[in-house]
Scaffold this motif. Structure first.
Motif, mmCIF file in Angstrom:
data_model
loop_
_atom_site.group_PDB
_atom_site.id
_atom_site.type_symbol
_atom_site.label_atom_id
_atom_site.label_comp_id
_atom_site.label_asym_id
_atom_site.label_seq_id
_atom_site.Cartn_x
_atom_site.Cartn_y
_atom_site.Cartn_z
ATOM 1 N N ASN A 192 0.280 1.442 -4.945
ATOM 2 C CA ASN A 192 -0.703 2.456 -5.355
ATOM 3 C C ASN A 192 -0.331 3.828 -4.797
ATOM 4 O O ASN A 192 0.562 3.961 -3.958
ATOM 5 C CB ASN A 192 -2.094 2.075 -4.839
ATOM 6 C CG ASN A 192 -2.174 2.161 -3.330
ATOM 7 O OD1 ASN A 192 -1.370 1.555 -2.632
ATOM 8 N ND2 ASN A 192 -3.111 2.941 -2.815
ATOM 9 N N TRP A 245 -11.793 3.618 -0.213
ATOM 10 C CA TRP A 245 -10.356 3.369 -0.088
ATOM 11 C C TRP A 245 -9.984 1.903 -0.359
ATOM 12 O O TRP A 245 -9.057 1.621 -1.131
ATOM 13 C CB TRP A 245 -9.940 3.795 1.318
ATOM 14 C CG TRP A 245 -8.549 3.531 1.732
ATOM 15 C CD1 TRP A 245 -7.440 3.473 0.922
ATOM 16 C CD2 TRP A 245 -8.092 3.307 3.067
ATOM 17 N NE1 TRP A 245 -6.325 3.229 1.691
ATOM 18 C CE2 TRP A 245 -6.695 3.116 3.007
ATOM 19 C CE3 TRP A 245 -8.723 3.257 4.312
ATOM 20 C CZ2 TRP A 245 -5.916 2.873 4.145
ATOM 21 C CZ3 TRP A 245 -7.949 3.025 5.441
ATOM 22 C CH2 TRP A 245 -6.561 2.830 5.349
ATOM 23 N N CYS A 301 0.827 -1.204 0.000
ATOM 24 C CA CYS A 301 0.000 0.000 0.000
ATOM 25 C C CYS A 301 0.865 1.258 0.000
ATOM 26 O O CYS A 301 1.776 1.398 0.824
ATOM 27 C CB CYS A 301 -0.931 -0.028 1.204
ATOM 28 S SG CYS A 301 -2.312 -1.145 0.906
ATOM 29 N N CYS A 348 -7.456 -0.352 -3.687
ATOM 30 C CA CYS A 348 -6.289 -1.238 -3.650
ATOM 31 C C CYS A 348 -6.625 -2.616 -4.212
ATOM 32 O O CYS A 348 -5.804 -3.223 -4.898
ATOM 33 C CB CYS A 348 -5.747 -1.340 -2.219
ATOM 34 S SG CYS A 348 -4.756 0.116 -1.793
ATOM 35 N N HIS A 382 -8.275 -1.810 6.575
ATOM 36 C CA HIS A 382 -7.921 -1.793 5.159
ATOM 37 C C HIS A 382 -7.660 -3.180 4.574
ATOM 38 O O HIS A 382 -8.251 -3.562 3.562
ATOM 39 C CB HIS A 382 -6.730 -0.861 4.944
ATOM 40 C CG HIS A 382 -6.428 -0.565 3.508
ATOM 41 N ND1 HIS A 382 -7.389 -0.158 2.620
ATOM 42 C CD2 HIS A 382 -5.272 -0.635 2.795
ATOM 43 C CE1 HIS A 382 -6.834 0.033 1.430
ATOM 44 N NE2 HIS A 382 -5.545 -0.257 1.512
HETATM 45 ZN ZN ZN Z 1 -3.938 0.201 0.321
#
Ligand code: ZN
Ligand code: 5CA
Length: 409
Positions: free
Chosen positions: A81, A224, A43, A228, A253
């Motif tokens: 990302n 969010w 990430c 990803c 996440h």
């Molecule tokens: Zn991420």
């Protein structure tokens, strides 16, 4: 998006053993045996402020993974990302009166410069959220078709109940999940949700906020986690080797990301290993852009600190530990760099026969960089104390330190 230029990686004779890492999902060690192309997703930044030592520590940890896999003779497909649209970015831009795209571009450029200076090998694909929106929209539409997404006043949410494996990354109980969700961008108290933990997939356009064409979802912007997942599935596919990031990403996440992907594909797991770096603190608290207690890579560089010393300061801590940045940490790294440089600058030295394999063994053992530094320290101390007549040794040491630790001596 373009990444940053690679530094050359010397090729060493022989090869590293397979990487054994602590996996958050199983709570224990896994030995990863990737195919001919090792696949990793880490990430990336939300570019509303400059790279701090916490970011640098996390990306240095995953750089060791890339270097170790290269040393096994594999190709590495590393994807990272840039969260170049999200609430914190818009909030910062609104607070300073800057255009949010200019802010994101400036901080992403600075990040590239910092990564280059730290000799962190670039990802093969460096992908922005904004440029990914045309790919993200159909992924959310697919979740709707599968019955795993629903509408709340025009916004689209993911239903965590759609994934039988939900909870399998963090293993946190519901109250911890709820607290972390509130703390880290979720909205557990929003009325109308099926489960308070359900995360946003698509936020419908609001006045004054940027928005994009969302086809059947209407204009808006992506959540969010789905960002990803969509990027990882596009560039790596399901069941890749490592999903990485700092430990602040374990929940929500990476938990939500795994669930999104598992529902989309009907496969499990999303990644073979979930690898999380500890948090770097400063003045008693987690270093974070929102708190502002930052030690910036760029500021140290501007003050004339050698980036190789910054890198050694980061490597002196095990990636899984939480630790605090202090001036003494940097001073220690500067001294170590001086000692190592003096030791390899001589025409000969003590034999370095076992050194490369000892470095490899330390790194393959859950990326034990402090143990790797101790291996080089011992050789440098022997050089300083009694020297040696091996004319190949200084070259072997400097190539190994360069290839495996990313420090150019
Ligand atoms: Zn991420
Ligand atoms: N854009 C999201 C990930 S998709 C994000 O978390 N961005 S970030 O800019 O906040 O963090 C970038 C990376 O640095 C993440 O992997 C995060 O876990 C890590 N990180 C952030 N703060 C720290 C810290 N204090 N110590 C160690 N790693 C950190």
């Amino acid at each position: 998006m373009h990444a940053w230029p690679p530094s050359t990686v010397p090729v060493l004779p022989g090869q590293s053993p397979e990487l054994s890492v602590h996996d958050t999902a199983t709570g224990g060690r896994v030995t990863l045996v990737p195919g001919p192309v090792a696949r990793i997703y880490v990430c990336g930044i939300t570019p509303y402020d400059a790279t701090h030592m916490g970011h640098a520590a996390t990306y240095t940890a995953f750089d060791l993974v890339q270097r170790l896999w290269l040393d096994t003779g594999r190709e590495v497909r590393y994807v990272q990302n840039v969260t170049d649209i999200d609430d914190p970015l818009l909030e910062r831009a609104a607070a300073t009166g800057e255009d949010w795209t200019a802010l994101a571009e400036r901080e992403t450029s600075l990040f590239r410069e910092d990564m280059t200076a730290l000799r962190i090998l670039p990802p093969a694909a460096y992908v922005g959220a904004v440029e990914s929106i045309p790919h993200i929209v159909p992924v959310i539409e697919r979740l709707r078709e599968l019955g795993a997404a629903y509408d709340v006043d025009g916004d689209t949410y993911f239903s965590v109940e759609a994934d039988d494996h939900f909870g399998g990354v963090s293993h946190y109980d519901a109250s911890v999940m709820r607290a972390l969700s509130a703390e880290r961008g979720g909205d557990p108290d929003r009325p109308g949700k099926k489960n308070p933990l359900d995360p946003l997939l698509w936020r419908a356009a609001r006045p004054g906020e940027p928005s994009w064409d969302g086809a059947s979802l209407g204009p808006g912007r992506p959540g969010w986690h789905i960002e990803c997942v969509s990027i990882a599935l596009d560039h790596l596919g399901m069941g890749f080797d490592i999903q990485g990031g700092g430990s602040d990403l374990v929940f929500p996440h990476h938990e939500m990301g795994a669930s999104h992907a598992q529902v989309l594909t009907g496969e499990h797991p999303f990644a073979a290993g979930y690898v999380h770096a500890g948090m770097v603190a400063y003045e008693g608290e987690k270093m974070s852009k929102s708190k502002g207690n930052l030690v910036l890579v760029s500021r140290l560089r501007a003050a004339g600190v050698d980036p190789a010393a910054i890198r050694l300061a980061l490597l002196a801590h095990h990636y899984r530990s939480d630790w605090e940045w202090t001036d003494a940490v940097l001073d220690g790294a500067v001294r170590r760099l001086d000692r190592w440089r003096a030791a390899v600058s001589r025409p000969d030295g003590p034999p370095a026969d076992g050194l490369v394999d000892a470095l490899r063994a330390a790194l393959a053992d859950d990326l034990d960089a402090p143990a790797a530094l101790a291996v080089v320290d011992r050789w440098a101390a022997a050089q300083e104390a009694e020297g040696g007549a091996d004319i190949g040794a200084p070259g072997v040491v400097s190539r190994a330190v360069d290839a495996l630790l990313g420090v150019a001596l």
